[in-house]
Scaffold this motif. Sequence first.
Motif, PDB file in Angstrom:
ATOM      1  N   TRP A 136       0.825  -1.209   0.000  1.00 26.26           N
ATOM      2  CA  TRP A 136       0.000   0.000   0.000  1.00 26.26           C
ATOM      3  C   TRP A 136       0.857   1.256   0.000  1.00 26.26           C
ATOM      4  O   TRP A 136       0.498   2.253  -0.647  1.00 26.26           O
ATOM      5  N   ALA A 137       1.987   1.242   0.714  1.00 27.28           N
ATOM      6  CA  ALA A 137       2.883   2.401   0.688  1.00 27.28           C
ATOM      7  C   ALA A 137       3.424   2.620  -0.726  1.00 27.28           C
ATOM      8  O   ALA A 137       3.446   3.752  -1.232  1.00 27.28           O
ATOM      9  N   ASN A 138       3.823   1.527  -1.375  1.00 24.42           N
ATOM     10  CA  ASN A 138       4.371   1.647  -2.729  1.00 24.42           C
ATOM     11  C   ASN A 138       3.304   2.085  -3.728  1.00 24.42           C
ATOM     12  O   ASN A 138       3.566   2.884  -4.631  1.00 24.42           O
ATOM     13  N   TRP A 139       2.102   1.581  -3.570  1.00 27.20           N
ATOM     14  CA  TRP A 139       1.035   1.989  -4.481  1.00 27.20           C
ATOM     15  C   TRP A 139       0.703   3.467  -4.312  1.00 27.20           C
ATOM     16  O   TRP A 139       0.429   4.175  -5.295  1.00 27.20           O
ATOM     17  N   MET A 140       0.748   3.980  -3.082  1.00 27.11           N
ATOM     18  CA  MET A 140       0.487   5.404  -2.859  1.00 27.11           C
ATOM     19  C   MET A 140       1.536   6.269  -3.558  1.00 27.11           C
ATOM     20  O   MET A 140       1.237   7.353  -4.067  1.00 27.11           O
ATOM     21  N   VAL A 141       2.776   5.782  -3.586  1.00 24.41           N
ATOM     22  CA  VAL A 141       3.818   6.488  -4.336  1.00 24.41           C
ATOM     23  C   VAL A 141       3.461   6.513  -5.809  1.00 24.41           C
ATOM     24  O   VAL A 141       3.509   7.558  -6.477  1.00 24.41           O
ATOM     25  N   ALA A 414       1.554  18.138  -0.398  1.00 22.66           N
ATOM     26  CA  ALA A 414       1.585  16.832   0.265  1.00 22.66           C
ATOM     27  C   ALA A 414       1.799  15.693  -0.715  1.00 22.66           C
ATOM     28  O   ALA A 414       2.380  14.664  -0.355  1.00 22.66           O
ATOM     29  N   ILE A 415       1.360  15.842  -1.985  1.00 18.23           N
ATOM     30  CA  ILE A 415       1.547  14.735  -2.922  1.00 18.23           C
ATOM     31  C   ILE A 415       3.031  14.569  -3.271  1.00 18.23           C
ATOM     32  O   ILE A 415       3.461  13.481  -3.634  1.00 18.23           O
ATOM     33  N   PHE A 416       3.803  15.653  -3.151  1.00 17.00           N
ATOM     34  CA  PHE A 416       5.247  15.536  -3.359  1.00 17.00           C
ATOM     35  C   PHE A 416       5.895  14.875  -2.142  1.00 17.00           C
ATOM     36  O   PHE A 416       6.797  14.041  -2.285  1.00 17.00           O
ATOM     37  N   SER A 417       5.446  15.233  -0.950  1.00 15.53           N
ATOM     38  CA  SER A 417       5.996  14.628   0.265  1.00 15.53           C
ATOM     39  C   SER A 417       5.706  13.139   0.309  1.00 15.53           C
ATOM     40  O   SER A 417       6.553  12.339   0.710  1.00 15.53           O
ATOM     41  N   ILE A 418       4.492  12.763  -0.104  1.00 16.71           N
ATOM     42  CA  ILE A 418       4.144  11.340  -0.148  1.00 16.71           C
ATOM     43  C   ILE A 418       5.074  10.602  -1.090  1.00 16.71           C
ATOM     44  O   ILE A 418       5.538   9.492  -0.807  1.00 16.71           O
ATOM     45  N   GLY A 419       5.357  11.246  -2.234  1.00 17.56           N
ATOM     46  CA  GLY A 419       6.226  10.608  -3.222  1.00 17.56           C
ATOM     47  C   GLY A 419       7.585  10.255  -2.679  1.00 17.56           C
ATOM     48  O   GLY A 419       8.203   9.278  -3.112  1.00 17.56           O
ATOM     49  N   ALA A 420       8.085  11.035  -1.723  1.00 24.45           N
ATOM     50  CA  ALA A 420       9.385  10.741  -1.118  1.00 24.45           C
ATOM     51  C   ALA A 420       9.247   9.842   0.100  1.00 24.45           C
ATOM     52  O   ALA A 420       9.938   8.827   0.223  1.00 24.45           O
ATOM     53  N   LEU A 421       8.336  10.199   1.009  1.00 22.66           N
ATOM     54  CA  LEU A 421       8.205   9.468   2.265  1.00 22.66           C
ATOM     55  C   LEU A 421       7.734   8.034   2.047  1.00 22.66           C
ATOM     56  O   LEU A 421       8.380   7.070   2.491  1.00 22.66           O
ATOM     57  N   ALA A 423       7.667   6.331  -0.701  1.00 19.05           N
ATOM     58  CA  ALA A 423       8.574   5.579  -1.571  1.00 19.05           C
ATOM     59  C   ALA A 423       9.688   4.931  -0.767  1.00 19.05           C
ATOM     60  O   ALA A 423       9.943   3.717  -0.906  1.00 19.05           O
ATOM     61  N   TYR A 424      10.336   5.688   0.065  1.00 19.15           N
ATOM     62  CA  TYR A 424      11.496   5.140   0.758  1.00 19.15           C
ATOM     63  C   TYR A 424      11.121   4.219   1.913  1.00 19.15           C
ATOM     64  O   TYR A 424      11.892   3.347   2.297  1.00 19.15           O
TER      65      TYR A 424
END
Length: 556
Positions: A136-141, A414-421, A423-424
Amino acid sequence: MAVDVEANGPPVTSVLASGDLPDNLAELSADEQTLAALGYKQEFKREFSSWTTFAVSFSVMGLLPSIGTTMWYGLGYAGPAANTWGWILSVIFVLCVAMSMAELASSMPTSGGLYYAAAVLAGPKYGPLAAWITGWANWMVQVTGAPSVGYGCAGMILAVASMRNPDYVPTDWQTFLLTVFIMITQSVLSSMPTRWIANFNSVGSIVNIACLFITIIIIPAATTVTPKFQTSDFAWGIQNFTDWPDGVSVMMSFLAITWTMSGYDSSFHLSEECSNAAVATPRSIVMTALSGSVLGFILNVLIAYTIQDVGEIFESDLGQPWAAYLIQILPEPIAIAVLCMTIICAYTMGQGCMVSASRVCFAYARDDCYGIFSPLLKKVNRHTLTPVNAVWFNTLIGVLCMLLLFGGDASIAAIFSIGALAAYIAFVLPVFIKIVFVGNNFRPGPWNLGKFSVPCGIVSCIFVLVMMPIFCFPAVKGANLTADGMNWTIVVFGVPMVFVVIWFFVDAHKWFKGPKININVTYSSANVPTTEGVEVKDPALAVSDGEKDSSRKASA
């Protein structure tokens, strides 16, 4: 524990129980044998080469548009230092993460990627939970990748309009509708057959590389400011635009770098469409990360040495710092030309994000992660042999994410922060499980780090643990902190993740057991399934029953 299953080639880490083997291995190609040993049948055409896999990955990373789009979170936090020694420091850790991921990709080359790795490494007891969180974390990225890139692309297009007509001020509705239009056209392209997608992204990667090099040449050659270059004290110095100490502001600027350097996992998700995947996929991951680190540093250093006034570009009426920076140092026609090249690169980048996201969605739906939506999302279109339903499902979710635009700049950020947080978190969770719970029992693929595997993995995990809270920091604090200045990442990412974890413990744990085997398996005598409560003794009967029991989660 993960088990090793011999395909006719390198051993792979698989969900198949020890001793179980896929049927008819001799009739399959080497790549199909490896995938079958992982528990899956071949459903895509393997029409990606090492180069075209790298092309998609490099396009998804999209250095030129990524750096231009995320200047808010690099220069905007720490000034030029974010582009110089901040970049050097952070990419050291990013490369550790990339190499640890590449090692997993060589051992388990599936579209599920990190999700699959987390499941088999955590074992039958904790594997479903590990896979659930990682997936789910990866899919959100993945699902926020295309809208964030589309938003940046739309912003640059409207900035060009403002440069040509200074009286024009874009509205939120115009930005939203242009972003949606961009995403729809990218979705059409992402629904094409595999070979067409590979060729399109190959061209897109060449365009990305060419535009990047042209920009690197143009910036110092065509700048009209005097002197052309700032002093090293300026270029390597911190200009703190936050309420936090200088060191923290630099670490906050890592958000721009990690978001930019997060596209290399796309190669992992394309591994079921790539020839010689156990070698080509990890090579593509490392090639993408290394090339991005070097070329990104060159462009960032040029920006740091040529920018005239950092504060001015963020206060510009253009509303897009990359456009404001270009117009600050270049003649307007040349600035517009560079901005148009960036827009083209951003478009191909967003299309690459669409492709990667669709493969992730398909792989998770194949294992029923999406509940009642899974049967629809795991269908492969019979005309294109690509997961078209998954493409358009992600597009719909992406359009809904873009509604954050109407909540203000802090919300859409926030969509940019999600992309980093996110993802890693997804990148290192299976690495953490491998180091802590599997250790020396991990069976690497043909591409591996050898004795550097554990140290590299430890560095990766520490980096992400440190950065997780920092990516949630607002730029201001105390009396200066308002709703508009709040960092809403913890809400936009945290609330859905809390929901999916609660969903797992309340209901999903009853039916979600991690990766599902979708091939016929010859069971060993120790693993023969039962029929109506009676253990089957005849191996031949076990094989025929394999079709009925093909979705069985084999204990590892």
